[in-house]
Design an enzyme around this catalytic site. Sequence first.
Site, mmCIF file in Angstrom:
data_model
loop_
_atom_site.group_PDB
_atom_site.id
_atom_site.type_symbol
_atom_site.label_atom_id
_atom_site.label_comp_id
_atom_site.label_asym_id
_atom_site.label_seq_id
_atom_site.Cartn_x
_atom_site.Cartn_y
_atom_site.Cartn_z
ATOM 1 N N THR A 140 0.820 -1.201 0.000
ATOM 2 C CA THR A 140 0.000 0.000 0.000
ATOM 3 C C THR A 140 0.859 1.258 0.000
ATOM 4 O O THR A 140 0.465 2.271 -0.562
ATOM 5 C CB THR A 140 -0.916 0.018 1.231
ATOM 6 O OG1 THR A 140 -0.130 -0.292 2.360
ATOM 7 C CG2 THR A 140 -2.002 -0.992 1.097
ATOM 8 N N THR A 141 2.016 1.179 0.639
ATOM 9 C CA THR A 141 2.902 2.344 0.630
ATOM 10 C C THR A 141 3.593 2.448 -0.724
ATOM 11 O O THR A 141 3.648 3.523 -1.321
ATOM 12 C CB THR A 141 3.952 2.233 1.739
ATOM 13 O OG1 THR A 141 3.316 1.820 2.923
ATOM 14 C CG2 THR A 141 4.649 3.540 1.960
#
Lengths: 527, 533
Positions: free
Chosen positions: A94-95
């Site tokens: 997600t990052t």
Amino acid sequence: MAIEKIFKDDATEEKGERARMSSFVGAIAITDLVKTTLGPKGMDKILQSTGRGHGVTVTNDGATILKSLHIDNPAAKVLIDISKVQDDEVGDGTTSVVVLAGELLREAEKLVASKIHPMTIISGYRMAAECARNALLQRVVDNKENAEKFKSDLMKIAKTTLSSKILSQDKEHFAQLAVEAVMRLKGSTNLEAIQIIKKPGGSLKDSFLDEGFILDKKIGLGQPKRIENAKILVANTAMDTDKVKIYGARVRVDSMSKVAEIEGAEKEKMREKVQKIIAHGINCFVNRQLIYNFPEELFADAGILAIEHADFDGIERLALVTGGEIASTFDNPESVKIGHCKLIEEIMIGEDKLIHFSGVEMGQACTIVLRGASHHVLDEAERSLHDALCVLSQTVNDTRVLLGGGWPEMVMAKEVDELARKTPGKKSHAIEAFSRALVAIPTIIADNAGLDSADLVAQLRAAHHTEGCNAGIDVISGSVGDMAELGISESFKVKQAVLLSATEAAEMILRVDEIITCAPRQREDRM
Amino acid sequence: MAAVTAAQPRSSKTESYVDNKRKEDIRQANIKAARAVADAVRTSLGPKGMDKMISTANGEVIITNDGATILNKMEVLQPAAKMLVDLSKSQDAAAGDGTTTVVVIAGALLKQCLLLLTNGIHPTVISDALHKASTKAVDVLTAMAVPLELSDRESLIKSASTSLNSKVVSQYSTLLAPLAVDSVLSVVDPEKPEMVDLRDIKIVKKLGGTVDDTELVKGLVFDKKASHAAGGPTRMENAKIAVIQFQISPPKTDIEQSIVVSDYTQMDRILKEERNYILGMIKKIKATGCNVLLIQKSILRDAVTDLSLHYLAKAKIMVIKDVERDDIEFITKTLNCLPIANIEHFRAEKLGHADLVEEVSLGDGKIVKVTGIKDMGRTTTVLIRGSNQLVIDEAERSLHDALCVVRCLVSKRFLIAGGGAPEIELSRQLGAWSKVLHGMEGYCVRSFAEALEVIPYTLAENAGLNPIAIVTELRNRHAQGEINAGINVRKGQITNILEENVVQPLLVSTSAITLATECVRMILKIDDIVNVR
């Protein structure tokens, strides 16, 4: 500005260069916010709630940070959305996805400044993304056939995912937990069957995997504390009295004995209901609502274990794993599916007593009990473990595996660079920019670890010039290392999702040349 | 800090530099806040530690020496400071004692970390090194520990009194320590010797008398009067006790009901019926031979009425009313009986038996004691007395700590010396170990070792001794191989602390070190505070 007042009061309009600038700035600000969390030496953030209670969350999970931010910039919102989608689709990266999209935009900003049309940039990015994906596809390893090797692949992936989280010190232990839990699922991606219970106290190392299901409830008074070959009826029914639910219903009587009779009748009704439930031939009854003293005693007399006030989530899972269904009427014993399990017993974790259902119908089901110093640790551990579980369950379906530690980015960057050289026209600038954005990821990983990123990335690039190289950044020793030897792997599916959705998001933001902000709805009490 | 945020430029060229500045600031702010919390409780460490008076938001005053309680009531807002409060809570849950120690250690570690950070060491390097050091520390502690048998009551009492010595009630430690040991030992289930559920030990507080009058009751104590209406019995030998969850009062249906009275004669009839109804119930109760009733509190309707109390008194049945539903499990477990939820189920086999149930006057109130219970479950009750509410509350907290200490010993049967001896030994061994490590790690481990000296230092400081002289002397003694040399606060000198009977459970020490390290590592890893919804 010949025509004013196209929009309502307070509505604003930003055009052309200004609009693009504001998108870039917003997106890049978001990227800078989360980019320090990337990689095994990434940092955590405190999320301080401004709402009531000033709750504090400590996290390293990009999706969690982004989800809870106050954002007013539309472009930044797009990035948050892709991070959410990434979380839903594959659970991890997600990052990375936000960072990559941000880097793409940062590069695009420079290109736009040097007078390249956004559409040219977009088509260049598209070509580059396609090329990068093919580069990855060529280098994937698929160990589907070899169960032994595949399991070790899973272990590696789990360890890689966990190494950037709070669980990094005990990653061996947790990777083992996560892999075992996912292997039990046998290919289904239904993470519902894996229950995570958090109990403060002890240390992270004391966490364990238990087959079966654990319910955080107490067993009723005077009832058996241990049942073998349990037949379980899961229900959601009122066990106080079946009230006549007509508004204003009341009885009029003219003497005390009649009141007593009615009370008796109510009791009798309850008793009948309990008898009906008992008639299902069960020895364990789990109700979502309260069970009052009277029926509780009746159950105790019949030697049935009755559990009251189990929460919604609890009974749904319980019904799922024991293969029963949630009943609310008890007139037809034949039509109600009853759950089974081999053993129900009371166990003690930390200071609390819990009820453990083992040998359940749905063999895939298992419970992971997390222990940790505080709620912060536990919550973060749960998020980390959830990421690992998601990635693993995705990998079980799509068994293609890549190396990690910045390796895929370098591989892609190299291919994309070559493409740039072959491509004539302005597009090649965009393709080159894409490769620079890809290299930014290993750079950030190195920076976060406090290493000399310029030097490391240069070494890495040189190493990748030889064919079939496995070089990546070994953050622990702070040098370039062989990722295959270090056992750092990533799931192909995650990388692909990162690549594609980041490109898409960047493309979408690039296309924008006008931002219209509608007048905010008037509210009386602003926060 | 606001200035830094505002000055954050948007161009990508200089940003990395300013960004780092901000992160350093956040980290420093966090560390400072956390250390402020640690400093607040530091002076309450040790047998000569001071107490804190806390005046809560609702005007209540608490005087305590218990770290967990102080922190709990402090209502801190800064997120990192909050984490320290949680740390003390976790220690409370894990070991029950050492709640101050854990915070003080964390504070000292943070102080060292700040130094390391200013030297330019990367936070994750420090964090990893701390983890290594704490694992090693646990090994060292385990090696120092002395195994213990549960039958060794003396040692158990010693460790309980070490815990009690630092509390307000320390002068009563000779009384409370054996009491704590006995009560824990009496609830240990021989089948599961590792498990002790402290909920099986009920603590009843009653104002009046002094802490000296605190006693262990083999049986039940209710902080309630027996019902005196109509001269009911207040003492019952050979009691047959029923725990009932129904009400002895006029019937009430769940459907709304109303009785229509149309003429004068009906009124009489209704009254008579009510009387008969209650009389009928009481006859059924009497028929089983029951002579003591414990009645659960009911929110739906009166559990008992004056009328029913009157009849119960006539039937020579002792009544204790308003028993909380939460207590029912404990009571039934103790009495080895079953709760009765309906008059129809009132059978003799559900009753519990006791030799004596009596009401005793104590101080300004009365309590009911149930003793000589037949087939008593593995539970026990402690009756705490004290001259004022503050003392009683503090005595309860202290006793809880002592109980936890004994419980720790039951689940992990090792003892370790107290009085700062383990910490100084750890510091020495880790210091030696750090010399063989390479690079940054060695440096960080050495800082860890130095941080641990805070415990003996603070102990000495709080006792009014010269901390530097004491700590150097301790180091000296430990270097000569006296691993059990510690501070004897009473004598104000260094002695072999094991011989002085100052011992504590291994679990308290190990969990303090691992939990403090875990918390410090978490604080180190934070580089930003983001305001969210």
